[in-house]
Design a protein around this motif. Structure first.
Motif, PDB file in Angstrom:
ATOM      1  N   HIS A  26       0.850  -1.187   0.000  1.00 36.95           N
ATOM      2  CA  HIS A  26       0.000   0.000   0.000  1.00 36.95           C
ATOM      3  C   HIS A  26       0.884   1.233   0.000  1.00 36.95           C
ATOM      4  O   HIS A  26       1.865   1.293   0.755  1.00 36.95           O
ATOM      5  CB  HIS A  26      -0.889   0.011   1.255  1.00 36.95           C
ATOM      6  CG  HIS A  26      -1.877  -1.111   1.299  1.00 36.95           C
ATOM      7  ND1 HIS A  26      -1.502  -2.418   1.482  1.00 36.95           N
ATOM      8  CD2 HIS A  26      -3.232  -1.115   1.166  1.00 36.95           C
ATOM      9  CE1 HIS A  26      -2.579  -3.192   1.467  1.00 36.95           C
ATOM     10  NE2 HIS A  26      -3.636  -2.432   1.282  1.00 36.95           N
ATOM     11  N   SER A 136       9.849  -2.467   4.616  1.00 36.31           N
ATOM     12  CA  SER A 136       9.454  -1.069   4.403  1.00 36.31           C
ATOM     13  C   SER A 136       9.871  -0.162   5.554  1.00 36.31           C
ATOM     14  O   SER A 136      10.150   1.021   5.349  1.00 36.31           O
ATOM     15  CB  SER A 136       7.937  -0.984   4.239  1.00 36.31           C
ATOM     16  OG  SER A 136       7.489  -1.930   3.310  1.00 36.31           O
ATOM     17  N   ASP A 137       9.889  -0.687   6.781  1.00 35.54           N
ATOM     18  CA  ASP A 137      10.194   0.127   7.972  1.00 35.54           C
ATOM     19  C   ASP A 137      11.694   0.181   8.295  1.00 35.54           C
ATOM     20  O   ASP A 137      12.099   0.955   9.158  1.00 35.54           O
ATOM     21  CB  ASP A 137       9.508  -0.472   9.213  1.00 35.54           C
ATOM     22  CG  ASP A 137       8.060  -0.021   9.373  1.00 35.54           C
ATOM     23  OD1 ASP A 137       7.589   0.784   8.557  1.00 35.54           O
ATOM     24  OD2 ASP A 137       7.430  -0.482  10.331  1.00 35.54           O
ATOM     25  N   THR A 178       1.310  -8.021  10.550  1.00 36.39           N
ATOM     26  CA  THR A 178       1.183  -6.818   9.715  1.00 36.39           C
ATOM     27  C   THR A 178       0.410  -7.104   8.419  1.00 36.39           C
ATOM     28  O   THR A 178      -0.537  -6.363   8.096  1.00 36.39           O
ATOM     29  CB  THR A 178       2.584  -6.234   9.426  1.00 36.39           C
ATOM     30  OG1 THR A 178       3.182  -5.880  10.679  1.00 36.39           O
ATOM     31  CG2 THR A 178       2.517  -5.010   8.542  1.00 36.39           C
ATOM     32  N   TYR A 182      -3.169  -5.244   7.125  1.00 35.21           N
ATOM     33  CA  TYR A 182      -3.388  -4.592   5.815  1.00 35.21           C
ATOM     34  C   TYR A 182      -4.517  -5.291   5.042  1.00 35.21           C
ATOM     35  O   TYR A 182      -5.319  -4.622   4.371  1.00 35.21           O
ATOM     36  CB  TYR A 182      -2.095  -4.581   4.984  1.00 35.21           C
ATOM     37  CG  TYR A 182      -1.178  -3.417   5.312  1.00 35.21           C
ATOM     38  CD1 TYR A 182      -1.470  -2.121   4.888  1.00 35.21           C
ATOM     39  CD2 TYR A 182      -0.007  -3.604   6.040  1.00 35.21           C
ATOM     40  CE1 TYR A 182      -0.633  -1.050   5.175  1.00 35.21           C
ATOM     41  CE2 TYR A 182       0.842  -2.543   6.333  1.00 35.21           C
ATOM     42  CZ  TYR A 182       0.522  -1.271   5.900  1.00 35.21           C
ATOM     43  OH  TYR A 182       1.357  -0.210   6.178  1.00 35.21           O
ATOM     44  N   SER A 254       0.582  -1.216  12.979  1.00 38.08           N
ATOM     45  CA  SER A 254      -0.391  -2.296  12.763  1.00 38.08           C
ATOM     46  C   SER A 254      -0.820  -2.933  14.087  1.00 38.08           C
ATOM     47  O   SER A 254      -1.616  -3.874  14.087  1.00 38.08           O
ATOM     48  CB  SER A 254       0.206  -3.349  11.828  1.00 38.08           C
ATOM     49  OG  SER A 254       1.354  -3.929  12.404  1.00 38.08           O
TER      50      SER A 254
HETATM   51  C1  LIG Z   1       2.406  -0.983   9.498  1.00 31.51           C
HETATM   52  C2  LIG Z   1       3.833  -0.471   9.528  1.00 31.51           C
HETATM   53  C3  LIG Z   1       3.785   1.051   9.791  1.00 31.51           C
HETATM   54  O1  LIG Z   1       5.057   1.620   9.914  1.00 31.51           O
HETATM   55  O2  LIG Z   1       4.664  -1.042  10.537  1.00 31.51           O
HETATM   56  P1  LIG Z   1       4.325  -2.010  11.802  1.00 31.51           P
HETATM   57  O3  LIG Z   1       3.324  -1.288  12.609  1.00 31.51           O
HETATM   58  O4  LIG Z   1       3.835  -3.312  11.278  1.00 31.51           O
HETATM   59  O5  LIG Z   1       5.633  -2.138  12.558  1.00 31.51           O
HETATM   60  C4  LIG Z   1       4.567  -0.739   8.185  1.00 31.51           C
HETATM   61  O6  LIG Z   1       3.825  -0.239   7.097  1.00 31.51           O
HETATM   62  C5  LIG Z   1       4.899  -2.204   7.973  1.00 31.51           C
HETATM   63  O7  LIG Z   1       6.203  -2.253   7.526  1.00 31.51           O
HETATM   64  P2  LIG Z   1       7.083  -3.618   7.574  1.00 31.51           P
HETATM   65  O8  LIG Z   1       6.740  -4.384   8.818  1.00 31.51           O
HETATM   66  O9  LIG Z   1       8.501  -3.243   7.331  1.00 31.51           O
HETATM   67  O10 LIG Z   1       6.451  -4.390   6.365  1.00 31.51           O
HETATM   68  P3  LIG Z   1       7.129  -5.227   5.169  1.00 31.51           P
HETATM   69  O11 LIG Z   1       7.985  -6.292   5.770  1.00 31.51           O
HETATM   70  O12 LIG Z   1       7.718  -4.325   4.157  1.00 31.51           O
HETATM   71  O13 LIG Z   1       5.823  -5.886   4.549  1.00 31.51           O
HETATM   72  C6  LIG Z   1       5.092  -6.898   5.209  1.00 31.51           C
HETATM   73  C7  LIG Z   1       3.711  -6.971   4.590  1.00 31.51           C
HETATM   74  O14 LIG Z   1       2.921  -5.839   5.040  1.00 31.51           O
HETATM   75  C8  LIG Z   1       2.100  -5.356   3.997  1.00 31.51           C
HETATM   76  N1  LIG Z   1       2.471  -3.962   3.670  1.00 31.51           N
HETATM   77  C9  LIG Z   1       3.599  -3.403   4.201  1.00 31.51           C
HETATM   78  C10 LIG Z   1       3.934  -2.093   3.911  1.00 31.51           C
HETATM   79  C11 LIG Z   1       3.079  -1.371   3.036  1.00 31.51           C
HETATM   80  N2  LIG Z   1       3.355  -0.105   2.704  1.00 31.51           N
HETATM   81  N3  LIG Z   1       1.972  -1.945   2.522  1.00 31.51           N
HETATM   82  C12 LIG Z   1       1.646  -3.226   2.844  1.00 31.51           C
HETATM   83  O15 LIG Z   1       0.619  -3.736   2.371  1.00 31.51           O
HETATM   84  C13 LIG Z   1       2.299  -6.301   2.826  1.00 31.51           C
HETATM   85  O16 LIG Z   1       1.324  -7.313   2.944  1.00 31.51           O
HETATM   86  C14 LIG Z   1       3.680  -6.884   3.079  1.00 31.51           C
HETATM   87  O17 LIG Z   1       3.856  -8.156   2.501  1.00 31.51           O
END
Ligand SMILES: C[C@@](CO)(OP(=O)(O)O)[C@H](O)COP(=O)(O)OP(=O)(O)OC[C@H]1O[C@@H](n2ccc(N)nc2=O)[C@H](O)[C@@H]1O
Ligand SMILES: Nc1ncnc2c1ncn2[C@@H]1O[C@H](COP(=O)(O)OP(=O)(O)O)[C@@H](O)[C@H]1O
Length: 297
Positions: A26, A136-137, A178, A182, A254
């Motif tokens: 996303h 992504s993080d 996570t 999403y 998340s």
């Molecule tokens: C939601 C966030 C907010 O900062 O962090 P957390 O709260 O989990 O730590 C992030 O977007 C989490 O980032 P991160 O945990 O690095 O995710 P990634 O390994 O890149 O992706 C894991 C999965 O999360 C979903 N994903 C992640 C990032 C993004 N912009 N869109 C997505 O849809 C996808 O399904 C992907 O396959």
């Protein structure tokens, strides 16, 4: 010889989420703020690549090559054409699977630690590229401070922070995946047009001013309804913190860790005590932000 790197957790003070892209990610306007809860990652030369972990949540951390710290060592070694044989030890204080980017912190920490140990001389921009491949993080865990993450959150623009913010974090019983959060976001928005993710100028002004009341008025997380849908009991924790005087209460990223922004340190202590007494969470921590990114100690 060993190298130890200290690396912070994060909270998202704005998480604006767009529609799912063809690659499944996303697009985001993700305002990251590093907070003073830290993991420490130590790398030591060894006969083979191995990972160990200590800390209250250590049993939940994978010790194989799926661990983001191991993946970081493998990625840097492959890039530098060298052996990845190191012992990586993680002293873990960041909640696991809690929406505070603990795994990302360990990835960034191991990358900087191996870069220092192996003296690869990899430019900072290239370290950031490796971080983005890991998750992504992860780039934000390397840089710390405050930043706007666009794209899937990996493209960073540094932001100014004009003061110290006082936070309380409530750890929930259990974790949230996570990708599952999403997916729930997508399900909740089925049939609706999702607007482009945008950063709020008022939020950036609030961060720059250091005024917690102004930040509280603009803070927001588009993933919160999805996290609450999968973990309804979080509503009780949010309510307990709000009743105790938090200026803002929200799910951290998340989730399922919940984050409470408070006026000052005494107020943070009072909110932490009320949350502990409420019985609506597993553990409560206080921390300030901003915090420095990954740092060799
Ligand atoms: C939601 C966030 C907010 O900062 O962090 P957390 O709260 O989990 O730590 C992030 O977007 C989490 O980032 P991160 O945990 O690095 O995710 P990634 O390994 O890149 O992706 C894991 C999965 O999360 C979903 N994903 C992640 C990032 C993004 N912009 N869109 C997505 O849809 C996808 O399904 C992907 O396959
Ligand atoms: N070094 C690590 N520390 C914690 N979890 C890790 C690590 N490496 C991989 N993981 C995996 O990543 C998942 C998400 O953990 P974490 O990064 O702590 O949470 P979040 O993505 O919610 O911030 C964990 O459930 C675990 O399986």
């Amino acid at each position: 010889m060993s190298v130890t790197v200290r690396v912070p957790a994060k909270v998202n003070v704005q998480l604006s989420v767009g529609a799912a892209r063809p690659d499944g990610f996303h697009d985001l306007a993700n305002v990251f703020l590093a907070v003073g809860l830290h993991d420490e990652v130590t790398v030591t030369p060894a006969d083979s690549l191995r990972v160990t972990c200590e800390g209250p949540d250590a049993a939940e951390v994978p010790l194989d090559r799926t661990n983001l710290a191991a993946r970081a060592a493998l990625a840097l070694a492959a890039r530098d054409g060298r052996s990845p044989d190191v012992h990586i030890h993680i002293a873990k204080d960041i909640p696991v699977a809690g929406g505070m980017a603990g795994g990302s912190a360990d990835g960034a920490g191991a990358l900087l630690a191996c870069d220092t140990l192996w003296q690869t001389g990899t430019p900072h921009d290239e370290l950031l590229e490796i971080c983005a491949e890991l998750g992504s993080d992860v780039p934000f865990s390397l840089t710390g401070g405050a930043a706007l993450g666009t794209g899937r959150g990996e493209r960073l623009t540094r932001l100014d922070v004009g003061g110290v913010f006082h936070w309380v974090f409530a750890q929930a019983e259990g974790g949230l995946s996570t990708p599952a959060v999403y997916r729930e976001f997508d399900r909740l928005h089925e049939g609706h047009r999702i607007p482009e993710p945008l950063v709020s100028p008022l939020l950036l002004d609030a961060l720059a001013s250091g005024d917690p009341a102004a930040l509280a008025a603009t803070i927001g997380n588009d993933l919160q309804p999805a996290a609450l849908s999968l973990f309804p009991a979080l509503a009780d924790t949010l309510e307990a913190g709000t009743k105790a005087g938090a200026l803002a209460a929200l799910v951290s990223g998340s989730g399922p860790t919940t984050a409470f922004l408070t006026e000052d340190e005494p107020s943070a202590v009072a909110v932490a005590e009320a949350l502990t007494a409420s019985g609506s969470c597993r553990a409560v921590r206080t921390a300030t932000s901003p915090a420095a990114g990954a740092t060799v100690i």
